[in-house]
Design a protein around this motif. Structure first.
Motif, mmCIF file in Angstrom:
data_model
loop_
_atom_site.group_PDB
_atom_site.id
_atom_site.type_symbol
_atom_site.label_atom_id
_atom_site.label_comp_id
_atom_site.label_asym_id
_atom_site.label_seq_id
_atom_site.Cartn_x
_atom_site.Cartn_y
_atom_site.Cartn_z
ATOM 1 N N VAL A 210 49.218 5.173 -17.837
ATOM 2 C CA VAL A 210 49.206 6.396 -18.651
ATOM 3 C C VAL A 210 48.258 6.368 -19.850
ATOM 4 N N GLU B 147 70.249 5.011 -28.444
ATOM 5 C CA GLU B 147 69.508 6.091 -27.788
ATOM 6 C C GLU B 147 70.403 7.326 -27.656
ATOM 7 N N ARG C 19 53.163 10.323 -11.936
ATOM 8 C CA ARG C 19 52.234 9.528 -12.763
ATOM 9 C C ARG C 19 52.850 8.190 -13.180
HETATM 10 C C1 LIG Z 1 54.800 15.564 -21.099
HETATM 11 C C2 LIG Z 1 54.142 14.472 -21.896
HETATM 12 C C3 LIG Z 1 53.180 13.697 -21.292
HETATM 13 C C4 LIG Z 1 52.568 12.672 -21.998
HETATM 14 N N1 LIG Z 1 51.634 11.914 -21.360
HETATM 15 C C5 LIG Z 1 51.086 10.866 -21.999
HETATM 16 C C6 LIG Z 1 50.161 10.005 -21.333
HETATM 17 O O1 LIG Z 1 49.809 10.212 -20.176
HETATM 18 N N2 LIG Z 1 49.646 8.956 -22.020
HETATM 19 C C7 LIG Z 1 50.017 8.677 -23.301
HETATM 20 O O2 LIG Z 1 49.554 7.669 -23.854
HETATM 21 N N3 LIG Z 1 50.865 9.474 -23.972
HETATM 22 C C8 LIG Z 1 51.424 10.554 -23.348
HETATM 23 N N4 LIG Z 1 52.301 11.362 -24.018
HETATM 24 C C9 LIG Z 1 52.647 11.019 -25.416
HETATM 25 C C10 LIG Z 1 53.567 9.804 -25.450
HETATM 26 O O3 LIG Z 1 54.532 9.894 -24.430
HETATM 27 C C11 LIG Z 1 54.217 9.676 -26.819
HETATM 28 O O4 LIG Z 1 53.180 9.560 -27.779
HETATM 29 C C12 LIG Z 1 55.121 8.436 -26.881
HETATM 30 O O5 LIG Z 1 56.144 8.503 -25.912
HETATM 31 C C13 LIG Z 1 55.744 8.304 -28.284
HETATM 32 O O6 LIG Z 1 56.637 7.241 -28.265
HETATM 33 P P1 LIG Z 1 57.870 7.158 -29.281
HETATM 34 O O7 LIG Z 1 58.590 5.913 -28.895
HETATM 35 O O8 LIG Z 1 57.386 7.318 -30.659
HETATM 36 O O9 LIG Z 1 58.767 8.457 -28.988
HETATM 37 P P2 LIG Z 1 59.503 9.011 -27.694
HETATM 38 O O10 LIG Z 1 58.876 8.546 -26.434
HETATM 39 O O11 LIG Z 1 59.603 10.472 -27.927
HETATM 40 O O12 LIG Z 1 60.955 8.389 -27.785
HETATM 41 C C14 LIG Z 1 61.851 8.733 -28.792
HETATM 42 C C15 LIG Z 1 63.254 8.396 -28.353
HETATM 43 O O13 LIG Z 1 64.142 8.557 -29.452
HETATM 44 C C16 LIG Z 1 65.322 9.195 -29.000
HETATM 45 N N5 LIG Z 1 65.939 9.844 -30.169
HETATM 46 C C17 LIG Z 1 65.477 10.913 -30.863
HETATM 47 N N6 LIG Z 1 66.299 11.188 -31.900
HETATM 48 C C18 LIG Z 1 67.290 10.280 -31.851
HETATM 49 C C19 LIG Z 1 68.435 10.037 -32.660
HETATM 50 N N7 LIG Z 1 68.698 10.798 -33.714
HETATM 51 N N8 LIG Z 1 69.275 9.013 -32.331
HETATM 52 C C20 LIG Z 1 68.988 8.224 -31.240
HETATM 53 N N9 LIG Z 1 67.917 8.407 -30.455
HETATM 54 C C21 LIG Z 1 67.073 9.414 -30.759
HETATM 55 C C22 LIG Z 1 64.817 10.161 -27.957
HETATM 56 O O14 LIG Z 1 65.870 10.572 -27.089
HETATM 57 C C23 LIG Z 1 63.779 9.312 -27.252
HETATM 58 O O15 LIG Z 1 64.328 8.535 -26.218
HETATM 59 C C24 LIG Z 1 52.911 12.413 -23.347
HETATM 60 C C25 LIG Z 1 53.864 13.225 -23.977
HETATM 61 C C26 LIG Z 1 54.475 14.244 -23.256
HETATM 62 C C27 LIG Z 1 55.497 15.098 -23.953
#
Ligand SMILES: Cc1cc2nc3c(=O)[nH]c(=O)nc-3n(C[C@H](O)[C@H](O)[C@H](O)COP(=O)(O)OP(=O)(O)OC[C@H]3O[C@@H](n4cnc5c(N)ncnc54)[C@H](O)[C@@H]3O)c2cc1C
Ligand code: SF4
Length: 500
Positions: free
Chosen positions: A98, A177, A194
């Motif tokens: 990804v 989570e 993907r």
């Molecule tokens: C449809 C889509 C496609 C994407 N495709 C790509 C790609 O191809 N390549 C790429 O590099 N990036 C991609 N991105 C971006 C990438 O997925 C994000 O930048 C990345 O996942 C961010 O990681 P994170 O751990 O910060 O947050 P997230 O992946 O959003 O995870 C946050 C987690 O915290 C949990 N959470 C939220 N609030 C609370 C709470 N109060 N208490 C407990 N748990 C909570 C949520 O349920 C979630 O599981 C995509 C994004 C989307 C929306």
């Protein structure tokens, strides 16, 4: 190393990733790329000229030693290659699938100046598959127990990475989570064609084997507050990795009609709740025949390709021209190969619905390109001419804001005016003692590898904090509401990348 001059290496043709053909793949959710064979991987590795100042490494937010792992592939040591990647990146199978390599490591690949850049992502994917087929990864060394407890909030790539790094340092790690399963956007955003689910599950199982605990269905900020975790549950430090999952809408009439979704809701219903299998699963979904998707970023491509696989006739509405679409070129091509219809220079102004509040049509204004705006892109300007298309489902894919629950229930965790959690840019500490943050929560939305890179730095500093090497009072947290969040600038190589 094969006896081949750099000139010859640079002239070798790129090994195209084999794909399932468009007409076949729209009938299922199987992964689209088929993967390299051993021979293809070695051939692609031959194209790397092992630069003395590689352009690829500064382009990787976690600093993988890319030439070293490619050399090992060329030598046929696929296991050694994946071990080399794992020195800095514990999610190679995910990143190989990804990461936007065209904007990161492959952007400044020296071979790319004369030919197509080395396919670093496809090679990473290849060795991670080799590892899975050959016994899986070996557990890393874990330092002796420190007696310290750490809570990770959110299990997206940021949370999982922080958990991995802190567990390696001997701390007891618990991940909280909100949903019933881990992975964040990896699971409920990025589609199965993907990123297959078993890949994410294997990485979570690996963390469990290391001793990381997972607690699901736990919304921090609602069920337990940050103070509960710190004062009642006895955690010594917290990491907020709650992402950016609050969808943006356009604010046009009709947005509350039935059959109107945000991209996040649509994808979450399908990939997390199995809504496409309703009533076998309990979450319903309007399975549209004529689906309109508003937006042309990567998420819009994921939504359109998903709706297509569910049998819909799908059209993309975007107010700018195709050349300005923010989606990666590869994603646009994949969507084009899958028979998506395109209405560029079309700006939705109203959603029409019937007496049952069910969406029936989309009204758009035709646009033309005007003067460039501050981003340098030509601004779309309304022509006053409108058109109406009949539809039965509409999905907005316009980006997201940061999840607001934690900052709204703990005022010491300060945010900028867009809700992005404010942190010290060097060590990722927030304004609240013992609490750190990273990933989309501090960028407002970016990429998997950037979220991981930040989580690594945050975890390193949490470890120092837990050992008393840095104090919360030393954090330099911005207090400017216009602070833009953490922005990653791909570091420019000091001198042009060079060949050996
Ligand atoms: C449809 C889509 C496609 C994407 N495709 C790509 C790609 O191809 N390549 C790429 O590099 N990036 C991609 N991105 C971006 C990438 O997925 C994000 O930048 C990345 O996942 C961010 O990681 P994170 O751990 O910060 O947050 P997230 O992946 O959003 O995870 C946050 C987690 O915290 C949990 N959470 C939220 N609030 C609370 C709470 N109060 N208490 C407990 N748990 C909570 C949520 O349920 C979630 O599981 C995509 C994004 C989307 C929306
Ligand atoms: S920049 Fe140089 S070392 Fe890096 S992948 Fe390209 S050719 Fe290989």
């Amino acid at each position: 190393m094969a006896d081949l001059s750099n000139k010859k290496r640079m002239a070798l043709p790129m090994q195209e990733m084999p794909l399932h053909p468009g007409e076949e793949r729209v009938k299922n959710f199987e992964e689209v790329p088929i993967g390299y064979s051993d021979e293809m991987a070695k051939q692609e590795a031959l194209r790397c000229i092992q630069c003395t100042k590689p352009g690829c490494i500064p382009g990787c937010p976690v600093g993988i030693d890319i030439p070293a792992f490619i050399q090992l592939i060329e030598d046929g040591d696929f296991g050694g290659a994946v071990k080399k990647i794992r020195e800095t990146n514990f999610l190679p199978a995910i990143c190989g699938r990804v990461c936007p390599q065209d904007k990161q490591c492959q952007l400044d690949c020296v071979v790319g100046k004369k030919n197509k850049p080395v396919e670093i992502g496809s090679l990473e994917r290849f060795v991670s598959d080799y590892e899975r087929d050959n016994g899986g990864p070996v557990l890393p060394d874990i330092d002796p127990d420190t007696g310290k407890k750490v809570a990770i909030i959110g299990t997206g790539p940021a949370g999982l990475t922080a958990a991995y790094e802190l567990r390696k340092k001997g701390h007891a790690v618990t991940c909280f989570e909100a949903f019933h399963r881990p992975g964040g956007v990896l699971v409920y955003g990025i589609p199965r064609f993907r990123l297959p689910l078993d890949i994410i599950d294997a990485d979570v199982a690996f963390l469990e084997e290391m001793g990381v605990e997972f607690v699901y269905n736990m919304i921090i900020g609602k069920v337990l507050t940050l103070d509960d975790l710190l004062k009642k549950e006895g955690f010594d430090a917290l990491f907020i990795g709650t992402g950016a999952g609050l969808p943006k809408m356009l604010g046009i009439p009709g947005e509350n009609a039935n059959g109107v979704y945000s991209a996040n809701e649509y994808l979450t219903r399908i990939y997390l709740m199995n809504a496409d299998k309703f009533p076998t699963y309990t979450t319903p979904l309007v399975q549209g025949n004529k689906v309109a998707v508003v937006g042309a970023g990567n998420t819009a491509m994921d939504v359109m390709r998903t709706a297509k696989r569910l049998g819909a006739d799908v059209t993309c509405y975007y107010r700018r021209a195709r050349e300005q679409a923010p989606a990666r070129t590869e994603e646009l091509h994949h969507a084009e190969d899958e028979f998506i219809n395109w209405k560029f220079l079309s700006n939705p102004v109203e959603i029409m619905y019937d007496e049952n509040n069910k969406v029936t049509a989309i009204k758009c204004e035709k646009m033309r390109l005007g003067e460039p705006d501050s981003s340098g892109r030509q601004k779309p300007v309304g022509t006053g001419e409108t058109f109406i298309d009949e539809i039965d489902t509409l999905i907005f894919s316009l980006g997201c804001n940061v999840n607001p629950i934690i900052p709204s229930t703990d005022k010491k965790v300060t945010t900028n005016k867009w809700g992005i959690v404010m942190v010290d840019e060097k060590n990722y500490m927030t304004n609240k003692p013992g609490v750190f943050a990273g990933g989309d929560a501090v960028t407002g939305g970016s990429t998997v590898i950037l979220a991981m890179g930040q989580a690594k730095v945050a975890a390193e500093n949490m470890n120092k904090y837990l050992k008393g090497e840095i104090k919360w009072g030393e954090a330099n947290v911005p207090d400017n509401p216009n602070w833009p969040g953490i922005v990653w600038d791909k570091p420019k190589p000091k001198k042009a990348a060079t060949q050996k």
